[in-house]
Design a protein around this motif. Sequence first.
Motif, PDB file in Angstrom:
ATOM      1  N   LEU A   6     -25.071 -39.252  66.442  1.00 29.38           N
ATOM      2  CA  LEU A   6     -24.112 -38.771  67.661  1.00 29.38           C
ATOM      3  C   LEU A   6     -24.690 -39.916  68.762  1.00 29.38           C
ATOM      4  O   LEU A   6     -23.774 -40.272  69.686  1.00 29.38           O
ATOM      5  CB  LEU A   6     -24.458 -37.554  68.002  1.00 29.38           C
ATOM      6  CG  LEU A   6     -23.720 -36.962  69.235  1.00 29.38           C
ATOM      7  CD1 LEU A   6     -22.134 -36.954  68.928  1.00 29.38           C
ATOM      8  CD2 LEU A   6     -24.155 -35.482  69.240  1.00 29.38           C
ATOM      9  N   ASP A   7     -25.881 -40.270  68.823  1.00 29.94           N
ATOM     10  CA  ASP A   7     -26.226 -41.186  69.955  1.00 29.94           C
ATOM     11  C   ASP A   7     -25.678 -42.695  70.006  1.00 29.94           C
ATOM     12  O   ASP A   7     -25.352 -43.164  70.905  1.00 29.94           O
ATOM     13  CB  ASP A   7     -27.706 -41.241  69.875  1.00 29.94           C
ATOM     14  CG  ASP A   7     -28.469 -40.052  70.126  1.00 29.94           C
ATOM     15  OD1 ASP A   7     -28.010 -39.081  70.894  1.00 29.94           O
ATOM     16  OD2 ASP A   7     -29.797 -39.631  69.755  1.00 29.94           O
ATOM     17  N   GLU A   8     -25.655 -43.016  68.513  1.00 28.00           N
ATOM     18  CA  GLU A   8     -24.939 -44.297  68.373  1.00 28.00           C
ATOM     19  C   GLU A   8     -23.365 -44.570  68.809  1.00 28.00           C
ATOM     20  O   GLU A   8     -23.060 -45.169  69.590  1.00 28.00           O
ATOM     21  CB  GLU A   8     -25.080 -45.079  67.086  1.00 28.00           C
ATOM     22  CG  GLU A   8     -26.659 -44.882  66.666  1.00 28.00           C
ATOM     23  CD  GLU A   8     -26.631 -45.587  65.095  1.00 28.00           C
ATOM     24  OE1 GLU A   8     -25.358 -45.542  64.356  1.00 28.00           O
ATOM     25  OE2 GLU A   8     -27.742 -45.872  64.758  1.00 28.00           O
ATOM     26  N   ARG A  12     -21.640 -46.585  71.600  1.00 26.28           N
ATOM     27  CA  ARG A  12     -20.491 -47.475  71.292  1.00 26.28           C
ATOM     28  C   ARG A  12     -19.170 -47.312  72.378  1.00 26.28           C
ATOM     29  O   ARG A  12     -18.521 -48.099  73.056  1.00 26.28           O
ATOM     30  CB  ARG A  12     -20.202 -47.213  69.916  1.00 26.28           C
ATOM     31  CG  ARG A  12     -21.217 -47.898  68.776  1.00 26.28           C
ATOM     32  CD  ARG A  12     -20.518 -47.529  67.610  1.00 26.28           C
ATOM     33  NE  ARG A  12     -21.619 -48.186  66.431  1.00 26.28           N
ATOM     34  CZ  ARG A  12     -21.352 -48.267  65.126  1.00 26.28           C
ATOM     35  NH1 ARG A  12     -20.318 -47.569  64.635  1.00 26.28           N
ATOM     36  NH2 ARG A  12     -22.493 -48.688  64.385  1.00 26.28           N
ATOM     37  N   LEU A  13     -18.906 -45.715  72.505  1.00 26.86           N
ATOM     38  CA  LEU A  13     -17.893 -45.280  73.239  1.00 26.86           C
ATOM     39  C   LEU A  13     -18.216 -45.876  74.991  1.00 26.86           C
ATOM     40  O   LEU A  13     -17.304 -46.363  75.664  1.00 26.86           O
ATOM     41  CB  LEU A  13     -17.644 -43.702  73.437  1.00 26.86           C
ATOM     42  CG  LEU A  13     -17.329 -43.289  72.197  1.00 26.86           C
ATOM     43  CD1 LEU A  13     -17.224 -41.842  72.101  1.00 26.86           C
ATOM     44  CD2 LEU A  13     -15.723 -43.838  71.930  1.00 26.86           C
ATOM     45  N   ALA A  14     -19.348 -45.637  75.242  1.00 25.74           N
ATOM     46  CA  ALA A  14     -19.990 -46.097  76.492  1.00 25.74           C
ATOM     47  C   ALA A  14     -19.739 -47.459  76.954  1.00 25.74           C
ATOM     48  O   ALA A  14     -19.223 -48.032  77.806  1.00 25.74           O
ATOM     49  CB  ALA A  14     -21.281 -45.798  77.023  1.00 25.74           C
ATOM     50  N   ALA A  15     -19.823 -48.441  75.932  1.00 19.71           N
ATOM     51  CA  ALA A  15     -19.707 -49.745  75.961  1.00 19.71           C
ATOM     52  C   ALA A  15     -18.247 -50.173  75.947  1.00 19.71           C
ATOM     53  O   ALA A  15     -17.788 -51.084  76.629  1.00 19.71           O
ATOM     54  CB  ALA A  15     -20.407 -50.450  74.637  1.00 19.71           C
TER      55      ALA A  15
END
Length: 243
Positions: A6-8, A12-15
């Motif tokens: 979930l953190d990854e 990725r979504l933030a990037a």
Amino acid sequence: MPLPSLDELRERLAACYEAAGVAATDAYRRLRRTFEERPALGRALGGGAAVVVFAGVAVGVVTAQDAGPRTSNGGQLLLPAVTATPRADEHNGLLAAPAHPVTPAHPAAPAHPRPPEPGRAAPGETGVPHRPVGAAVPHQPERAAAPAEHRVQTGETLAMVALRYGVPFEQIALDSGVADPNRLRPGQRLVIRAKAADVEVIQPGRTLGDYARSTGRRVAELMRLNPQLVDPDRILAGGRLDV
């Protein structure tokens, strides 16, 4: 291949959001720079967008009007059917004769009417005495109009009042009991009566020659009719002039 945690996924979504924001910012800057360099292009795009919006609104209105009066079965407008139940006295479009004759609301006048009582008008008369055709109408004297009243304001002269009401100041002074026309006090009561038809009120800027031409008289004749005039070249505004 193991699934990302979930953190990854969050990283990725933030990037992705950050990259999309940077790309959108760059595109906005380039578009703004283009509009600043070419203002005609911006106006053309704005006009085209307005036309597209107007066309969309018009299509929506027309579609709503076409869809309003239609129904789901066949797209036809359904009108309620009106039926009438025939009466018992109607048959084949003919009305049966009434069983009893109708009594009139107003009975006929008797053949020999009773003479009216003294002091009362006969039926159908208004009480106004009858005048034969061609008879002379009695003359009724005309009522004189009631005089008006004017209260003198501060700084007001008799000539100003005369020009305001169209009445010579000599007549106003005589009717109001003014001893000196050149001296009025604020609040003083002035009586304004109608002037005669053959009397003119001298207007500012007009000469005796002007009144002679407008009335068809000569200056000497006007001087004879107005003995109060001493000099034909000096006439007072608001004064009396008999024509």
